[in-house]
Design an enzyme around this catalytic site. Structure first.
Site, PDB file in Angstrom:
ATOM      1  N   ASP A 279       0.857  -1.186   0.000  1.00  0.00           N
ATOM      2  CA  ASP A 279       0.000   0.000   0.000  1.00  0.00           C
ATOM      3  C   ASP A 279       0.892   1.235   0.000  1.00  0.00           C
ATOM      4  O   ASP A 279       2.124   1.130   0.002  1.00  0.00           O
ATOM      5  CB  ASP A 279      -0.958   0.011   1.200  1.00  0.00           C
ATOM      6  CG  ASP A 279      -2.323   0.579   0.814  1.00  0.00           C
ATOM      7  OD1 ASP A 279      -2.342   1.710   0.274  1.00  0.00           O
ATOM      8  OD2 ASP A 279      -3.347  -0.087   1.032  1.00  0.00           O
ATOM      9  N   HIS A 331     -13.197  -1.854  -7.813  1.00  0.00           N
ATOM     10  CA  HIS A 331     -14.474  -1.126  -7.856  1.00  0.00           C
ATOM     11  C   HIS A 331     -14.302   0.364  -7.573  1.00  0.00           C
ATOM     12  O   HIS A 331     -15.204   1.154  -7.828  1.00  0.00           O
ATOM     13  CB  HIS A 331     -15.485  -1.762  -6.899  1.00  0.00           C
ATOM     14  CG  HIS A 331     -15.268  -1.456  -5.447  1.00  0.00           C
ATOM     15  ND1 HIS A 331     -16.286  -1.477  -4.538  1.00  0.00           N
ATOM     16  CD2 HIS A 331     -14.150  -1.126  -4.751  1.00  0.00           C
ATOM     17  CE1 HIS A 331     -15.816  -1.162  -3.341  1.00  0.00           C
ATOM     18  NE2 HIS A 331     -14.521  -0.959  -3.453  1.00  0.00           N
ATOM     19  N   GLU A 485     -33.759 -27.117  -5.154  1.00  0.00           N
ATOM     20  CA  GLU A 485     -34.474 -27.974  -4.207  1.00  0.00           C
ATOM     21  C   GLU A 485     -35.265 -27.117  -3.223  1.00  0.00           C
ATOM     22  O   GLU A 485     -34.733 -26.158  -2.662  1.00  0.00           O
ATOM     23  CB  GLU A 485     -33.467 -28.856  -3.457  1.00  0.00           C
ATOM     24  CG  GLU A 485     -34.015 -29.588  -2.253  1.00  0.00           C
ATOM     25  CD  GLU A 485     -35.202 -30.482  -2.582  1.00  0.00           C
ATOM     26  OE1 GLU A 485     -36.196 -30.421  -1.841  1.00  0.00           O
ATOM     27  OE2 GLU A 485     -35.134 -31.230  -3.586  1.00  0.00           O
ATOM     28  N   ARG A 569     -27.690 -40.347  -1.560  1.00  0.00           N
ATOM     29  CA  ARG A 569     -27.867 -38.952  -1.997  1.00  0.00           C
ATOM     30  C   ARG A 569     -26.573 -38.162  -1.834  1.00  0.00           C
ATOM     31  O   ARG A 569     -26.257 -37.294  -2.648  1.00  0.00           O
ATOM     32  CB  ARG A 569     -28.996 -38.280  -1.217  1.00  0.00           C
ATOM     33  CG  ARG A 569     -30.384 -38.739  -1.618  1.00  0.00           C
ATOM     34  CD  ARG A 569     -31.444 -37.916  -0.950  1.00  0.00           C
ATOM     35  NE  ARG A 569     -31.596 -36.601  -1.567  1.00  0.00           N
ATOM     36  CZ  ARG A 569     -32.309 -35.616  -1.035  1.00  0.00           C
ATOM     37  NH1 ARG A 569     -32.915 -35.795   0.128  1.00  0.00           N
ATOM     38  NH2 ARG A 569     -32.413 -34.458  -1.649  1.00  0.00           N
ATOM     39  N   ASP A 793     -41.162 -39.560  -9.460  1.00  0.00           N
ATOM     40  CA  ASP A 793     -42.394 -39.428  -8.683  1.00  0.00           C
ATOM     41  C   ASP A 793     -43.222 -38.218  -9.088  1.00  0.00           C
ATOM     42  O   ASP A 793     -44.396 -38.138  -8.733  1.00  0.00           O
ATOM     43  CB  ASP A 793     -42.066 -39.322  -7.192  1.00  0.00           C
ATOM     44  CG  ASP A 793     -41.677 -40.662  -6.589  1.00  0.00           C
ATOM     45  OD1 ASP A 793     -41.870 -41.687  -7.262  1.00  0.00           O
ATOM     46  OD2 ASP A 793     -41.178 -40.681  -5.451  1.00  0.00           O
ATOM     47  N   ALA A 806     -37.885 -45.981  -6.791  1.00  0.00           N
ATOM     48  CA  ALA A 806     -36.575 -45.377  -7.038  1.00  0.00           C
ATOM     49  C   ALA A 806     -35.929 -45.970  -8.283  1.00  0.00           C
ATOM     50  O   ALA A 806     -35.272 -45.257  -9.058  1.00  0.00           O
ATOM     51  CB  ALA A 806     -35.673 -45.573  -5.825  1.00  0.00           C
TER      52      ALA A 806
END
Length: 871
Positions: A279, A331, A485, A569, A793, A806
């Site tokens: 800096d 920015h 989900e 899962r 399903d 399944a």
């Protein structure tokens, strides 16, 4: 009008659902009240992540309801409230009113005015305006006290510092934006800004900051709050880039690093890295002094950090760095100057070196939550007002990098952060690829910039088995996708525990999964044992038993895999975690045939556009209700309690040993007269031991303890029709689970004690009661669409008595993936029609099998004679 109604309905549903989740959490907390505490505390402090997510979604939905319910004629009135509230807030802060407000109890306006040396009438009017907006409270006439909001500013000096900066510097600059535009038009000059007019100064912001000690102190206080605030926080810098992958001794240059807060945070977590903080001279001098005096920073961290005086507009002097880190640097500068900063670093990059930029990435309008977008737009306007700079969209960042000879290799937008992380390399080294952690919002931004439907992802509604299998298949084929989900996390609710896959599903999984995931899946499976034992429920004796036999023959069930649902899962999410968004429930979708796109609108008010939508959102599928509105779902008349009982020593001692070899069935057939005269149907228990091999446990120690999976199914009258209906009204999932567990004991109260042990020793938090729905075997065809379909399903729910729901969903996912691989994500409508026809044929066979099992197990009548399922 219809759009307005849909938005209002979706927002109201989101308020209801998330308010219940929040109340459930607050009621379950056992916080001990601190009797010595004086200032009011926020009851939402220290909540878990799930509760905080519900709180955020509640605030978002409430904001949208407010926007929808305010009439256009009331808009100016709300603006009036805003500026008067801000005026009162500034008055309270600048005149130090909070310093004289007691931390506990109340004080009269008269006494407070005397202590603060302000006019009593002004004080009362200003406080009451603040009270209207939640800042302060008046519990009784003319007595004022802290609210949970004002208490924060009395408790935390950093927030008070932010407040002073806002009212004295940010607000005056913002107010003069129109004057700056009128005076200078389009300009990038740093001394021709709204800040210059608002503060009546002639020099750029940072020059004035250096010349004004009071402003410098205020800015430092403001920045301390920024670094500690979660949405701006440094934790995202620590977790948003793979610092651990860098070699030992790797050098990180923190360009424009100020006091080094970013480097310190990373250094604490990654002890193998060294840091150079660059800096300007006066900043470096202050930073060195502050670090030397800071006893909270360990010596092992300080020893790996050095400071260097450097102007980032000049040549980069460190040429052996592995990473150049820029946090909130670009920015502050318009493109031409940001290009100079980046070009200087580009010239110093050694082979393989990277640039990590932590900065704002603006979303496309409406693609993120209202509250999140508001904060991002505030940052964008602040940059414009103070620096004639801007926050950038992903397309802007890409163009800026290209102008400096760089390109983006990875984008990560952490949740609840106003800043994203861009990983950048020299142009030609890499390309933006499927490994990026792009959020749906950023995907939308990329797609909007290209204008190509082919570049838009496949949208998958639902992270159940069908949805995750489809996602893995698309990943394997290199097709971009996103999964949404509705549940807040993967374990939000019990969904059964054991699955058995037969040869067709096993082959589909081999087709679907990448080799490493498939190998992990195989090794994480439970031990499969083939056979059946039947028990008499009342005396506990074995009625029938056979090892292998029919179950292993050509006409029987031959399970290739026995799978723990949660472990499965988890394996299905491997490598695609960043592509899945939880807590995203679709409200509706709309297609644009001219652009060949489909847009999913979510109940939290956000939306995302893709090339194709696959509805895998289960029995309550929103996609099905739109795509196939007349589809018939029937009520089988049954209810099922799923449960889990861990194989503890006590359980093994009480339960029949021969009931723990393979599949066990216990059928509670009604007594003769009840069966003949009343038509009482049987209740059937199916159970199976789930055991894992030593090899599986060695590889995956997180696998659950060996347990018994069980399902108790029968006509809902045997469970109590009222009980079954009322389950959905429970606020708490724990309450619902406890009630289901009690119900399993009530239904089996006359069973033999050895068999009852299964229910008496169950994990009561894992029980769940569902009504059993199905579609009919001969599923009518429907009008196909080229960019929307349903599977699993969502379109063909079936009774669990066939054990193939399944299986069918996995094969569906495999078949749809093949269509998208062959035809691309804009397949012809006939290709989707062929997929759907084959799916109906496959489902018919398995629904028939489930129907046969249901008739035997609980006396179900023909599916075509069942009544409509009431959701």
């Amino acid at each position: 009008m219809m759009q307005f109604q849909r938005d209002l309905e979706a927002s109201l549903e989101a308020v209801s659902a998330n308010a219940q989740e929040l109340l459930k959490s607050l009621k379950s907390r056992k916080d001990v009240q601190d009797l010595n505490a004086s200032l009011p505390k926020d009851p939402l402090d220290n909540c878990d992540a799930q509760t905080q997510a519900a709180r955020a979604q509640l605030a978002e939905a409430a904001t949208r309801i407010l926007r929808l319910s305010i009439r256009p004629q009331e808009y100016l009135e709300h603006l009036q409230n805003g500026y008067q509230h801000l005026t009162c807030f500034r008055w309270l802060v600048e005149l130090n009113i909070l310093d004289h407000l007691p931390h506990s109890g109340t004080i009269s306006y008269t006494d407070l005015a005397r202590k603060a040396s302000v006019p009593p009438m002004q004080l009362r009017s200003i406080c009451r305006m603040a009270i209207c907006n939640g800042f302060l409270e008046e519990p009784e006439a003319n007595q004022v006290r802290h609210s949970r909001i004002s208490a924060l500013f009395a408790r935390d000096e950093s927030y008070l510092g932010w407040a002073r900066w806002m009212v004295n510097y940010s607000v005056p600059a913002a107010y003069k934006l129109s004057d700056a535009t009128r005076s200078w038009g389009e300009t990038v000059a740093k001394d021709q800004t709204a800040f210059n007019l608002g503060m009546d100064v002639k020099v750029p912001f940072f020059d004035h900051l250096r010349q004004t000690p009071a402003m410098k102190d205020a800015f430092a206080a403001y920045m301390r709050n920024v670094t500690s605030n979660a949405t701006w926080g440094l934790q995202h810098a620590v977790t948003g880039f793979d610092w651990a992958s860098l070699p030992r001794g790797a050098k990180v240059v923190d360009v424009g690093g100020s006091l080094g807060h970013g480097s310190i945070a990373i250094a604490k977590e990654h002890t193998h890295l060294t840091f150079v903080i660059q800096d300007l001279p006066e900043t470096v001098a202050g930073a060195r002094k502050e670090m030397a005096q800071n006893d909270k920073i360990e010596a092992s961290v300080k020893s790996r950090i050095t400071f260097q005086e450097h102007d980032f507009f000049g040549p980069q002097t460190v040429k052996d760095a592995d990473v150049y880190f820029l946090r909130m640097i670009c920015h502050d500068w318009p493109d031409n100057e940001a290009k100079v900063i980046l070009s200087q670093i580009r010239a110093a990059l050694k082979p393989g070196a990277q640039i990590v930029i932590m900065d704002t990435i603006l979303p496309q309008p409406g693609t993120t939550s209202v509250l999140q977008e508001q904060q991002l737009r505030i940052r964008d306007l602040t940059m414009m007002e103070v620096f004639n700079a801007k926050e950038r969209e992903l397309e802007d960042w890409s163009s800026l990098m290209q102008s400096a000879g760089l390109e983006i290799s990875r984008v990560n937008q952490p949740l609840n952060s106003v800043m994203g992380l861009l990983t950048v390399r020299s142009a030609g080294q890499t390309a933006l690829s499927g490994t990026n952690t792009l959020t749906p919002e950023l995907v939308t931004a990329v797609s909007a910039s290209t204008g190509s439907a082919d570049s838009r992802p496949v949208l998958i509604a639902g992270a159940g088995i069908a949805g995750l299998c489809l996602a893995q298949a698309l990943k394997k084929a290199g097709i971009d996708f996103r999964v949404f989900e509705r549940d807040s996390h993967i374990d939000a609710r019990p969904q059964g525990y054991r699955l058995k896959f037969e040869a067709d599903a096993a082959q589909s999984l081999k087709n679907i999964l990448p080799d490493d995931v498939y190998e992990a899946f195989e090794l994480s499976n439970a031990v499969t044992a083939v056979g059946e034992t039947d028990f008499n429920p009342f005396n506990g004796n074995i009625i029938h038993s056979r090892t292998g036999g029919g179950l292993s023959g050509k006409k029987g069930l031959y399970a290739t895999f026995t799978v723990d649902r949660k472990a499965f899962r988890t394996q299905l999410m491997t490598g695609i975690e960043d592509k899945i968004s939880f807590g995203k429930e679709i409200a509706y979708y709309k297609t644009d045939d001219s652009a060949s796109t489909v847009t999913a609108e979510f109940k939290d008010g956000t939306h995302v556009t893709g090339s194709f939508l696959a509805g895998t959102d289960g029995l309550h599928s929103v996609v099905r209700k739109t795509c196939v509105p007349d589809h018939r779902i029937v009520d089988t008349g049954a209810a099922c309690i799923y449960g889990k009982t861990v194989m503890t020593p006590e359980f093994l001692a009480r339960f029949p040993e021969k009931g723990l070899r393979f599949m066990t069935v216990v059928s509670d057939i009604a007594p003769m007269l009840q069966s003949c005269l009343i038509g009482d149907s049987p209740v059937t228990l199916l159970l199976e031991p789930i055991r894992f091999s030593e090899a599986s446990r060695a590889r995956y120690p997180e696998l659950p303890a060996d347990y018994v999976y069980w399902a108790l199914i029968g006509p809902k009258e045997r469970f109590g029709s009222q009980e079954v209906t009322s389950m959905k009204n429970f606020v708490s999932l724990d309450q619902a689970a406890e009630q289901a567990a009690k119900l399993s004991l009530a239904v089996t109260e006359e069973w033999h004690p050895s068999l009852r042990a299964l229910f008496e020793l169950q994990d009561t938090k894992q029980a769940s009661l569902i009504r059993v729905a199905s579609t009919i075997p001969d599923i009518p065809s429907w009008e196909s669409h080229s960019n929307v379909t349903v599977l699993g399903d969502s379109i063909h729910p079936m009774s669990p008595c066939g054990g193939v729901g399944a299986n069918t969903a996995i094969v569906d996912a495999d078949a749809l993936a093949k269509v998208l691989v062959e035809h691309g994500t804009k397949p012809p409508v006939n290709a989707i029609a062929e997929f759907e026809a084959a799916m109906r044929t496959r489902a018919k066979r398995n629904i028939w099998r489930s129907e046969v099992g249901s008739k035997r197990m609980f006396g179900q009548k023909n599916l075509v004679d069942c009544s409509e399922f009431v959701f």
